[in-house]
Design a protein around this motif. Structure first.
Motif, PDB file in Angstrom:
ATOM      1  N   ILE A 241       0.859  -1.186   0.000  1.00 33.68           N
ATOM      2  CA  ILE A 241       0.000   0.000   0.000  1.00 33.68           C
ATOM      3  C   ILE A 241       0.898   1.239   0.000  1.00 33.68           C
ATOM      4  O   ILE A 241       1.649   1.454   0.957  1.00 33.68           O
ATOM      5  CB  ILE A 241      -0.933   0.009   1.226  1.00 33.68           C
ATOM      6  N   PRO A 242       0.857   2.057  -1.052  1.00 31.39           N
ATOM      7  CA  PRO A 242       1.702   3.254  -1.093  1.00 31.39           C
ATOM      8  C   PRO A 242       1.386   4.206   0.070  1.00 31.39           C
ATOM      9  O   PRO A 242       0.227   4.470   0.378  1.00 31.39           O
ATOM     10  CB  PRO A 242       1.351   3.900  -2.436  1.00 31.39           C
ATOM     11  N   ALA A 243       2.450   4.692   0.702  1.00 34.56           N
ATOM     12  CA  ALA A 243       2.313   5.610   1.836  1.00 34.56           C
ATOM     13  C   ALA A 243       3.422   6.646   1.775  1.00 34.56           C
ATOM     14  O   ALA A 243       4.560   6.334   1.424  1.00 34.56           O
ATOM     15  CB  ALA A 243       2.377   4.854   3.156  1.00 34.56           C
ATOM     16  N   GLY A 244       3.069   7.882   2.140  1.00 40.44           N
ATOM     17  CA  GLY A 244       4.031   8.972   2.142  1.00 40.44           C
ATOM     18  C   GLY A 244       3.972   9.754   3.436  1.00 40.44           C
ATOM     19  O   GLY A 244       3.256   9.387   4.370  1.00 40.44           O
ATOM     20  N   PHE A 245       4.701  10.853   3.452  1.00 41.96           N
ATOM     21  CA  PHE A 245       4.856  11.671   4.657  1.00 41.96           C
ATOM     22  C   PHE A 245       4.378  13.087   4.393  1.00 41.96           C
ATOM     23  O   PHE A 245       4.724  13.694   3.386  1.00 41.96           O
ATOM     24  CB  PHE A 245       6.327  11.678   5.091  1.00 41.96           C
ATOM     25  N   CYS A 246       3.586  13.590   5.334  1.00 38.66           N
ATOM     26  CA  CYS A 246       3.037  14.941   5.265  1.00 38.66           C
ATOM     27  C   CYS A 246       3.385  15.673   6.553  1.00 38.66           C
ATOM     28  O   CYS A 246       3.707  15.045   7.570  1.00 38.66           O
ATOM     29  CB  CYS A 246       1.515  14.897   5.121  1.00 38.66           C
ATOM     30  N   TYR A 247       3.247  16.998   6.519  1.00 37.85           N
ATOM     31  CA  TYR A 247       3.620  17.798   7.681  1.00 37.85           C
ATOM     32  C   TYR A 247       2.656  18.951   7.894  1.00 37.85           C
ATOM     33  O   TYR A 247       2.053  19.466   6.949  1.00 37.85           O
ATOM     34  CB  TYR A 247       5.046  18.335   7.506  1.00 37.85           C
ATOM     35  N   GLN A 248       2.538  19.320   9.149  1.00 38.79           N
ATOM     36  CA  GLN A 248       1.830  20.531   9.550  1.00 38.79           C
ATOM     37  C   GLN A 248       2.821  21.363  10.357  1.00 38.79           C
ATOM     38  O   GLN A 248       3.566  20.823  11.179  1.00 38.79           O
ATOM     39  CB  GLN A 248       0.642  20.210  10.456  1.00 38.79           C
ATOM     40  N   GLU A 249       2.828  22.657  10.118  1.00 37.15           N
ATOM     41  CA  GLU A 249       3.637  23.575  10.929  1.00 37.15           C
ATOM     42  C   GLU A 249       2.731  24.097  12.038  1.00 37.15           C
ATOM     43  O   GLU A 249       1.930  25.007  11.827  1.00 37.15           O
ATOM     44  CB  GLU A 249       4.197  24.698  10.071  1.00 37.15           C
ATOM     45  N   LEU A 250       2.827  23.478  13.210  1.00 33.55           N
ATOM     46  CA  LEU A 250       2.074  23.898  14.393  1.00 33.55           C
ATOM     47  C   LEU A 250       3.057  24.636  15.288  1.00 33.55           C
ATOM     48  O   LEU A 250       3.897  25.365  14.788  1.00 33.55           O
ATOM     49  CB  LEU A 250       1.443  22.672  15.057  1.00 33.55           C
ATOM     50  N   SER A 251       3.029  24.427  16.600  1.00 28.95           N
ATOM     51  CA  SER A 251       4.053  25.038  17.455  1.00 28.95           C
ATOM     52  C   SER A 251       5.416  24.413  17.158  1.00 28.95           C
ATOM     53  O   SER A 251       6.454  25.007  17.393  1.00 28.95           O
ATOM     54  CB  SER A 251       3.691  24.871  18.930  1.00 28.95           C
ATOM     55  N   ALA A 252       5.391  23.188  16.641  1.00 32.10           N
ATOM     56  CA  ALA A 252       6.566  22.498  16.106  1.00 32.10           C
ATOM     57  C   ALA A 252       6.079  21.749  14.877  1.00 32.10           C
ATOM     58  O   ALA A 252       4.875  21.651  14.638  1.00 32.10           O
ATOM     59  CB  ALA A 252       7.143  21.534  17.140  1.00 32.10           C
ATOM     60  N   LEU A 253       6.991  21.221  14.112  1.00 31.05           N
ATOM     61  CA  LEU A 253       6.620  20.481  12.913  1.00 31.05           C
ATOM     62  C   LEU A 253       5.960  19.166  13.327  1.00 31.05           C
ATOM     63  O   LEU A 253       6.535  18.381  14.082  1.00 31.05           O
ATOM     64  CB  LEU A 253       7.860  20.220  12.069  1.00 31.05           C
TER      65      LEU A 253
END
Length: 193
Positions: free
Chosen positions: A100-112
């Motif tokens: 199952i293809p899977a990748g990485f995402c990010y949110q810039e909150l108080s830290a990444l």
């Protein structure tokens, strides 16, 4: 408000690769995949089983007040603890081990903040297996995005739409160099990519 996740590579095979961080060929990862396998061979059910395992059975270091640092998927599985980024490494390994293809995402909150995207039914959906203690609200959903933390643009927070085939180097480098101990994540966790 959800956004449209956008892969940074056009090759799905990039989202199935194993490396030093996402070591999905490790015997412990393969054994866990077999233990989690539902009676059906439905890829959505397999992805959900992996997601729930990581979200509910792998402690988040902050919630658990755990001084250990993990970063490699097989180490996160062995130690049963990790920060959001480490948990995303394990979820990607468990998914990729099943094709199952899977990748990485990010949110810039108080830290990444690190989370995943999964490719099912011909589209990408973001999943956040951080763990639902201390106010987090992540749920498995391919239709409506249900991430652990909402982004607050008024506080300068941002949802990043990119789906990366590998974890961000800045995150991996930080985790590799971090010294175990109370609050290790407070000193140097990247705030942005």
């Amino acid at each position: 408000m959800s956004l449209t996740p956008t892969p940074t590579s056009d090759r799905l095979t990039d989202y199935l690769a194993a490396d030093a961080v996402i070591d999905h060929e490790h015997p412990s990862i393969r054994d866990r995949v077999e233990a989690l396998r539902p009676k059906t061979d439905n890829p959505v059910e397999r992805a959900k089983a992996a997601y729930l395992f990581v979200r509910d059975e792998i402690d988040h270091v902050i919630d658990a007040c755990d001084p250990r640092v993990t970063w490699r998927a097989s180490d996160v599985l062995r130690e049963r603890v990790g920060i959001c980024h480490a948990k995303s490494h394990l979820l990607a390994a468990l998914l990729r081990a099943q094709g199952i293809p899977a990748g990485f995402c990010y949110q810039e909150l108080s830290a990444l903040h690190g989370l995943n995207a999964v490719y099912l039914h011909g589209k990408w959906s973001r999943l956040d297996a951080r763990g639902n203690r201390t106010g987090a609200r992540g749920e498995f959903s391919l239709a409506e995005e249900k991430l652990a933390w909402p982004v607050d643009p008024a506080n300068g927070e941002r949802d990043l739409p990119e789906i990366h085939p590998a974890p961000a180097k800045t995150v991996v480098d930080f985790l590799i160099m971090a010294e175990p101990g109370p609050g290790w994540y407070e000193n140097g966790l990247p705030a942005a990519l």
